[in-house]
Scaffold this motif. Structure first.
Motif, PDB file in Angstrom:
ATOM      1  N   ALA A 183      37.437  42.682  41.054  1.00 49.58           N
ATOM      2  CA  ALA A 183      38.880  42.670  40.787  1.00 49.58           C
ATOM      3  C   ALA A 183      39.608  41.767  41.779  1.00 49.58           C
ATOM      4  CB  ALA A 183      39.447  44.091  40.848  1.00 49.58           C
ATOM      5  N   VAL A 184      39.237  41.856  43.033  1.00 51.44           N
ATOM      6  CA  VAL A 184      39.856  41.005  44.058  1.00 51.44           C
ATOM      7  C   VAL A 184      39.544  39.545  43.771  1.00 51.44           C
ATOM      8  CG1 VAL A 184      39.770  40.373  46.497  1.00 51.44           C
ATOM      9  CG2 VAL A 184      39.961  42.774  45.850  1.00 51.44           C
ATOM     10  N   LEU A 185      38.283  39.264  43.447  1.00 49.36           N
ATOM     11  CA  LEU A 185      37.895  37.872  43.174  1.00 49.36           C
ATOM     12  C   LEU A 185      38.585  37.314  41.934  1.00 49.36           C
ATOM     13  CD1 LEU A 185      34.076  37.983  43.994  1.00 49.36           C
ATOM     14  CD2 LEU A 185      35.916  36.982  45.366  1.00 49.36           C
ATOM     15  N   ALA A 186      38.887  38.176  40.989  1.00 45.78           N
ATOM     16  CA  ALA A 186      39.570  37.725  39.768  1.00 45.78           C
ATOM     17  C   ALA A 186      40.993  37.251  40.058  1.00 45.78           C
ATOM     18  CB  ALA A 186      39.588  38.846  38.728  1.00 45.78           C
ATOM     19  N   PHE A 187      41.599  37.801  41.114  1.00 47.15           N
ATOM     20  CA  PHE A 187      42.974  37.450  41.445  1.00 47.15           C
ATOM     21  C   PHE A 187      43.065  36.306  42.450  1.00 47.15           C
ATOM     22  CE2 PHE A 187      43.651  41.752  39.791  1.00 47.15           C
ATOM     23  CZ  PHE A 187      44.630  41.453  38.850  1.00 47.15           C
TER      24      PHE A 187
END
Length: 188
Positions: A183-187
């Motif tokens: 999720a962090v990497l997606a943002f």
């Protein structure tokens, strides 16, 4: 278990935890099928003796010829099995120390009521949630596994359910970590 054996176990735990950076490095560089054995042993030790977090196993660069998803699933299952085995060992130690009273006496000498606070929290969770509470506690990334494992070990009696809850919680923790990282990497 005699008090001298418990003292020896405590000394072993302290010596293991004093400098286990070599083991962390070994996990971070673990590759091939032998790397799975390293992950299992690390997860076993994390469950009852080593401070630190178990999420590091996700960083193991295992080169097994598998897809990323299959590699991560295998790491999660092997780590969960190692943590379940280590939890059963801690469960046995917890029962032995509970019967000897050694651990409670040592904690009673501390200026802070660690045993009282831990026991109250663990008893509340165990009464409200049972083994599901242990599994849920183990799902929290970054929280020391050994605290939850030992707290529940003195309250429960069923080895198989304890191992199953440890396995589910350990696998859940790694899945929560993966979802969080993704999720962090997606943002970014």
């Amino acid at each position: 278990m005699p008090i001298t054996a418990l003292a020896s176990l405590a000394d072993l735990t302290l010596s293991l935890s004093a400098d286990f950076s070599w083991l962390t490095s070994l996990v971070e560089t673990a590759t091939g099928w032998v790397g799975l054995a390293v992950i299992f042993v690390y997860s076993f030790l994390i469950a009852f003796a080593l401070p630190g977090v178990s999420e590091i196993v996700l960083a193991a660069p295992l080169d097994l010829g598998l897809s990323r998803g299959a590699r991560l699933a295998l790491i999660i299952l092997v780590s969960g099995a190692g943590k379940a085995a280590g939890s059963v060992f801690a469960f046995h130690i917890g029962h032995q120390t509970k019967e000897s009273g050694y651990f409670e006496k040592a904690l009673a000498r501390l200026p802070v009521d660690v045993m009282g606070w831990t026991e109250r929290k663990a008893v509340t969770i165990a009464q409200d949630w049972g083994f599901a509470g242990l599994a849920a506690a183990l799902c929290v990334p970054g929280f020391p596994d050994t605290l939850s494992i030992y707290a529940f070990s003195v309250l429960e009696d069923d080895y198989l359910k304890f191992a199953a809850a440890s396995f589910v919680g350990s696998c859940g923790r790694l899945l929560v970590t993966l979802v969080g990282v993704e999720a962090v990497l997606a943002f970014l």
